[in-house]
Design a protein around this motif. Structure first.
Motif, mmCIF file in Angstrom:
data_model
loop_
_atom_site.group_PDB
_atom_site.id
_atom_site.type_symbol
_atom_site.label_atom_id
_atom_site.label_comp_id
_atom_site.label_asym_id
_atom_site.label_seq_id
_atom_site.Cartn_x
_atom_site.Cartn_y
_atom_site.Cartn_z
ATOM 1 N N GLU A 71 5.898 -69.718 64.153
ATOM 2 C CA GLU A 71 7.359 -69.740 64.141
ATOM 3 C C GLU A 71 7.911 -70.852 65.024
ATOM 4 O O GLU A 71 8.972 -71.408 64.745
ATOM 5 C CB GLU A 71 7.904 -68.383 64.614
ATOM 6 N N ASP A 72 7.188 -71.188 66.084
ATOM 7 C CA ASP A 72 7.666 -72.184 67.035
ATOM 8 C C ASP A 72 6.566 -73.233 67.237
ATOM 9 O O ASP A 72 5.477 -72.910 67.706
ATOM 10 C CB ASP A 72 8.012 -71.508 68.365
ATOM 11 N N LEU A 73 6.849 -74.492 66.873
ATOM 12 C CA LEU A 73 5.828 -75.542 66.935
ATOM 13 C C LEU A 73 5.372 -75.808 68.364
ATOM 14 O O LEU A 73 4.179 -75.986 68.609
ATOM 15 C CB LEU A 73 6.370 -76.834 66.309
ATOM 16 N N GLU A 74 6.304 -75.827 69.295
ATOM 17 C CA GLU A 74 5.925 -76.075 70.697
ATOM 18 C C GLU A 74 4.918 -75.034 71.171
ATOM 19 O O GLU A 74 3.876 -75.377 71.735
ATOM 20 C CB GLU A 74 7.153 -76.068 71.604
ATOM 21 N N GLN A 75 5.207 -73.768 70.931
ATOM 22 C CA GLN A 75 4.308 -72.709 71.370
ATOM 23 C C GLN A 75 2.982 -72.782 70.630
ATOM 24 O O GLN A 75 1.913 -72.555 71.228
ATOM 25 C CB GLN A 75 4.962 -71.334 71.139
ATOM 26 N N ALA A 76 3.017 -73.122 69.359
ATOM 27 C CA ALA A 76 1.781 -73.237 68.577
ATOM 28 C C ALA A 76 0.886 -74.341 69.125
ATOM 29 O O ALA A 76 -0.340 -74.166 69.242
ATOM 30 C CB ALA A 76 2.115 -73.501 67.110
ATOM 31 N N ALA A 128 -3.445 -85.982 72.245
ATOM 32 C CA ALA A 128 -4.679 -85.664 72.968
ATOM 33 C C ALA A 128 -4.604 -86.151 74.410
ATOM 34 O O ALA A 128 -4.986 -85.433 75.348
ATOM 35 C CB ALA A 128 -5.880 -86.290 72.253
ATOM 36 N N ALA A 129 -4.100 -87.370 74.607
ATOM 37 C CA ALA A 129 -4.026 -87.940 75.951
ATOM 38 C C ALA A 129 -3.083 -87.154 76.853
ATOM 39 O O ALA A 129 -3.317 -87.028 78.063
ATOM 40 C CB ALA A 129 -3.580 -89.396 75.867
ATOM 41 N N LEU A 130 -2.022 -86.616 76.278
ATOM 42 C CA LEU A 130 -1.017 -85.896 77.056
ATOM 43 C C LEU A 130 -1.406 -84.446 77.339
ATOM 44 O O LEU A 130 -0.795 -83.808 78.215
ATOM 45 C CB LEU A 130 0.320 -85.897 76.310
ATOM 46 N N THR A 131 -2.388 -83.928 76.621
ATOM 47 C CA THR A 131 -2.689 -82.495 76.736
ATOM 48 C C THR A 131 -4.137 -82.262 77.186
ATOM 49 O O THR A 131 -4.432 -82.350 78.377
ATOM 50 C CB THR A 131 -2.411 -81.784 75.396
ATOM 51 N N PHE A 132 -5.039 -81.976 76.257
ATOM 52 C CA PHE A 132 -6.367 -81.521 76.683
ATOM 53 C C PHE A 132 -7.198 -82.610 77.361
ATOM 54 O O PHE A 132 -7.993 -82.318 78.257
ATOM 55 C CB PHE A 132 -7.140 -80.864 75.533
ATOM 56 N N LEU A 133 -7.039 -83.876 76.967
ATOM 57 C CA LEU A 133 -7.800 -84.926 77.656
ATOM 58 C C LEU A 133 -7.328 -85.072 79.097
ATOM 59 O O LEU A 133 -8.140 -85.326 80.001
ATOM 60 C CB LEU A 133 -7.667 -86.263 76.920
ATOM 61 N N LEU A 134 -6.050 -84.892 79.332
ATOM 62 C CA LEU A 134 -5.525 -84.921 80.695
ATOM 63 C C LEU A 134 -6.075 -83.759 81.510
ATOM 64 O O LEU A 134 -6.427 -83.917 82.682
ATOM 65 C CB LEU A 134 -3.993 -84.865 80.656
ATOM 66 N N ILE A 136 -0.698 -78.639 80.055
ATOM 67 C CA ILE A 136 -0.600 -78.545 78.597
ATOM 68 C C ILE A 136 0.851 -78.381 78.161
ATOM 69 O O ILE A 136 1.321 -79.071 77.249
ATOM 70 C CB ILE A 136 -1.463 -77.378 78.075
ATOM 71 N N THR A 137 1.576 -77.478 78.826
ATOM 72 C CA THR A 137 2.966 -77.227 78.441
ATOM 73 C C THR A 137 3.816 -78.481 78.596
ATOM 74 O O THR A 137 4.574 -78.851 77.688
ATOM 75 C CB THR A 137 3.558 -76.086 79.292
ATOM 76 N N GLU A 138 3.677 -79.150 79.736
ATOM 77 C CA GLU A 138 4.469 -80.361 79.962
ATOM 78 C C GLU A 138 4.040 -81.479 79.002
ATOM 79 O O GLU A 138 4.878 -82.240 78.515
ATOM 80 C CB GLU A 138 4.339 -80.805 81.415
ATOM 81 N N GLY A 139 2.733 -81.566 78.729
ATOM 82 C CA GLY A 139 2.252 -82.582 77.810
ATOM 83 C C GLY A 139 2.779 -82.377 76.403
ATOM 84 O O GLY A 139 3.181 -83.337 75.727
ATOM 85 N N VAL A 140 2.785 -81.127 75.935
ATOM 86 C CA VAL A 140 3.315 -80.819 74.606
ATOM 87 C C VAL A 140 4.798 -81.152 74.537
ATOM 88 O O VAL A 140 5.280 -81.715 73.545
ATOM 89 C CB VAL A 140 3.068 -79.339 74.245
ATOM 90 N N ARG A 141 5.543 -80.841 75.590
ATOM 91 C CA ARG A 141 6.983 -81.119 75.581
ATOM 92 C C ARG A 141 7.267 -82.624 75.570
ATOM 93 O O ARG A 141 8.187 -83.078 74.887
ATOM 94 C CB ARG A 141 7.633 -80.446 76.793
ATOM 95 N N VAL A 142 6.470 -83.395 76.314
ATOM 96 C CA VAL A 142 6.631 -84.850 76.284
ATOM 97 C C VAL A 142 6.304 -85.378 74.885
ATOM 98 O O VAL A 142 7.004 -86.240 74.346
ATOM 99 C CB VAL A 142 5.723 -85.521 77.338
ATOM 100 N N PHE A 143 5.232 -84.844 74.293
ATOM 101 C CA PHE A 143 4.851 -85.249 72.937
ATOM 102 C C PHE A 143 5.982 -84.973 71.943
ATOM 103 O O PHE A 143 6.321 -85.824 71.116
ATOM 104 C CB PHE A 143 3.584 -84.503 72.515
ATOM 105 N N LEU A 144 6.582 -83.796 72.044
ATOM 106 C CA LEU A 144 7.657 -83.431 71.114
ATOM 107 C C LEU A 144 8.933 -84.235 71.374
ATOM 108 O O LEU A 144 9.707 -84.477 70.448
ATOM 109 C CB LEU A 144 7.946 -81.926 71.196
ATOM 110 N N CYS A 145 9.135 -84.663 72.622
ATOM 111 C CA CYS A 145 10.264 -85.551 72.892
ATOM 112 C C CYS A 145 10.096 -86.869 72.147
ATOM 113 O O CYS A 145 11.069 -87.464 71.666
ATOM 114 C CB CYS A 145 10.378 -85.828 74.392
ATOM 115 N N ALA A 146 8.844 -87.316 72.043
ATOM 116 C CA ALA A 146 8.570 -88.591 71.367
ATOM 117 C C ALA A 146 8.453 -88.435 69.862
ATOM 118 O O ALA A 146 8.895 -89.316 69.106
ATOM 119 C CB ALA A 146 7.279 -89.195 71.921
#
Length: 219
Positions: A90-95, A169-175, A195-205
């Motif tokens: 239901e929510d891409l960020e959470q997924a 990958a660079a913003l989340t699990f590789l970090l 992970i949470t901050e990396g996903v949010r930065v990714f979605l901002c971009a």
């Protein structure tokens, strides 16, 4: 009877290959590629030196086979995470967060992942650049496909899904994997935060854009 004999031969061949691969992986990890001989691999696997050469050709091809075999387990982790979290949600960020958390947890508990990273890091000089590129592409392929589909359905704005996947990958699990090891509870909190901050930065971009008409008069 012929079929039975053929099955026995194939089973025996499979068993020998598995023993050779396990022996080679153990020796490459413990002693390094240069100090591991085909004789030592054969002795540890309980097969003849000729059998090793017949199955794999030479020591470098054996190293490539070991890295490829080990990488399959990592690919399976990625595929499982996509299946569990990135198909119905239901929510891409959470997924995306849950996908990353599961992959990190699976990788941290996996001897295959640790072995793959160690082999690729320590034996890079003995692995052709084309092979490493192919391996890198293989690990990203499933995410690239899914991000492409997200772009087609409007969930993401990804003009270049390959680059988007590398950024993700660079913003989340590789970090996360690049962080020093801490106490379990702190590590868990740090992992979730990264992970949470990396996903949010990714979605901002790469999140879907809402286009506004600049010429439309404001109320």
């Amino acid at each position: 009877m012929d079929n039975t004999e053929n099955k026995k031969i194939r089973k025996g061949s499979s068993d020998k290959r598995a023993k050779i691969m396990a022996a080679a992986r153990d020796l490459f990890l413990s002693d390094g590629f240069d100090r591991s001989s085909v004789d030592a691999v054969a002795a540890k696997a309980g097969v003849s030196k000729r059998t090793v050469y017949d199955y794999y050709g030479d020591k470098q091809k054996l190293l490539l086979a070991v890295v490829e075999e080990t990488s399959r387990a990592v690919l399976d982790m990625i595929k499982q995470g996509i299946s569990d979290y990135l198909w119905e949600f239901e929510d891409l960020e959470q997924a995306l967060i849950l996908f990353c958390e599961q992959f990190v947890a699976s990788a941290n508990g996996s001897s295959d992942y640790r072995a793959l990273i160690r082999l690729v890091t320590l034996e890079a000089a003995n692995l052709p650049g084309s092979f490493l590129e192919k391996l890198d592409n293989a690990t990203e392929e499933e995410l690239i496909r899914r991000f492409t589909e997200f772009g087609q359905t409007g969930l993401l704005d990804v003009p270049d899904p390959v680059m988007a996947t590398k950024h993700f990958a660079a913003l989340t699990f590789l970090l996360v994997f690049d962080q020093p090891i801490k106490a379990d509870n702190l590590e868990g909190e740090q992992t979730r935060r990264l992970i949470t901050e990396g996903v949010r930065v990714f979605l901002c971009a790469y999140g879907k854009r809402t286009v506004q008409n600049e010429n439309q008069p404001s109320n």
